[in-house]
Scaffold this motif. Structure first.
Motif, PDB file in Angstrom:
ATOM      1  N   ALA A 130       4.047   7.967   9.738  1.00  0.00           N
ATOM      2  CA  ALA A 130       4.578   7.361   8.443  1.00  0.00           C
ATOM      3  C   ALA A 130       5.392   5.752   8.553  1.00  0.00           C
ATOM      4  O   ALA A 130       5.808   5.746   9.911  1.00  0.00           O
ATOM      5  CB  ALA A 130       5.462   8.563   7.910  1.00  0.00           C
ATOM      6  N   PHE A 147       2.685   4.769   0.275  1.00  0.00           N
ATOM      7  CA  PHE A 147       2.324   5.997   1.170  1.00  0.00           C
ATOM      8  C   PHE A 147       3.043   7.134   0.490  1.00  0.00           C
ATOM      9  O   PHE A 147       4.263   7.207   0.097  1.00  0.00           O
ATOM     10  CB  PHE A 147       2.938   5.525   2.539  1.00  0.00           C
ATOM     11  CG  PHE A 147       2.816   6.662   3.508  1.00  0.00           C
ATOM     12  CD1 PHE A 147       1.670   6.652   4.275  1.00  0.00           C
ATOM     13  CD2 PHE A 147       4.068   7.597   3.819  1.00  0.00           C
ATOM     14  CE1 PHE A 147       1.652   7.771   5.084  1.00  0.00           C
ATOM     15  CE2 PHE A 147       3.919   8.709   4.546  1.00  0.00           C
ATOM     16  CZ  PHE A 147       2.659   8.745   5.396  1.00  0.00           C
ATOM     17  N   ASP A 148       2.353   8.289   0.539  1.00  0.00           N
ATOM     18  CA  ASP A 148       2.978   9.531  -0.004  1.00  0.00           C
ATOM     19  C   ASP A 148       3.985  10.101   0.768  1.00  0.00           C
ATOM     20  O   ASP A 148       3.563  10.386   2.088  1.00  0.00           O
ATOM     21  CB  ASP A 148       1.891  10.741  -0.398  1.00  0.00           C
ATOM     22  CG  ASP A 148       1.171  10.160  -1.562  1.00  0.00           C
ATOM     23  OD1 ASP A 148       1.620   9.439  -2.509  1.00  0.00           O
ATOM     24  OD2 ASP A 148      -0.136  10.717  -1.884  1.00  0.00           O
ATOM     25  N   THR A 160       0.731  -1.096  -0.106  1.00  0.00           N
ATOM     26  CA  THR A 160      -0.115  -0.135  -0.074  1.00  0.00           C
ATOM     27  C   THR A 160       0.881   1.291  -0.007  1.00  0.00           C
ATOM     28  O   THR A 160       1.389   1.467   0.820  1.00  0.00           O
ATOM     29  CB  THR A 160      -0.971   0.054   1.364  1.00  0.00           C
ATOM     30  OG1 THR A 160      -1.655  -1.143   1.295  1.00  0.00           O
ATOM     31  CG2 THR A 160      -1.840   1.140   1.106  1.00  0.00           C
TER      32      THR A 160
END
Length: 166
Positions: A151, A73-74, A71
């Motif tokens: 994050a 993540f920016d 998935t």
């Protein structure tokens, strides 16, 4: 000596940005990289520093993807940061980085990665410990992370296309 003004880069700044990058690094490689990232539309934030109406510094933040578990993540990549040699050691680079961080945090960004001098970037909060578990073509002692929120702390990093083969 006048103070430095930091502002969003404009299309009219392209030539001045190229010259600052070229003078700062003593070659065109980083200047060409900036132009490719911008042309590809992969930049998030591009700032210039002006003193007495002259562009004397530049920083580019682009999108970086972290894939910890399938998935994405920016995140953000800080590269490059350049200051004209005639203006180095006068706080221009620091002003660019700090202003960029303020804007990015206000936009909700949570993680920034830089590959650079740990002594320099450490003063902004970047740390090697935060980046050592990432997988990247640029992994090494100079890769550092700065977290502004929750994050991923590991995973594969995908840099903008322009960085391929750099």
């Amino acid at each position: 000596m006048s103070t430095v003004a930091v502002r969003q880069a404009t299309q009219e700044d392209r030539k001045a940005i190229f010259l600052v990058e070229e003078r700062a690094f003593g070659r065109k490689h980083e200047a060409d990289l900036v132009e490719r990232v911008v042309a590809d539309g992969e930049h998030l934030l591009e700032l210039v520093a002006e003193r007495d109406g002259r562009v004397v510094g530049h920083v580019l933040f682009s999108r970086l993807l972290v894939d910890p578990d399938g998935t994405p993540f920016d995140a953000v990549s800080l590269a490059p940061l350049a200051v004209d040699p005639d203006y180095q050691g006068q706080g221009v680079g620091s002003a660019l980085v700090r202003h960029g961080h303020e804007v990015l945090q206000a936009r909700g960004e949570k993680l920034s990665i830089v590959v650079g001098d740990p002594a320099y970037y450490g003063r902004f909060g970047y740390a090697r410990a935060g980046a050592e578990k990432f997988t990247s073509d640029y992994q090494g002692d100079a890769m550092q992370a700065l977290y502004w929120g929750e994050a991923p702390t590991s995973g594969q990093l995908a840099h903008p296309r322009a960085f391929a083969g750099w």
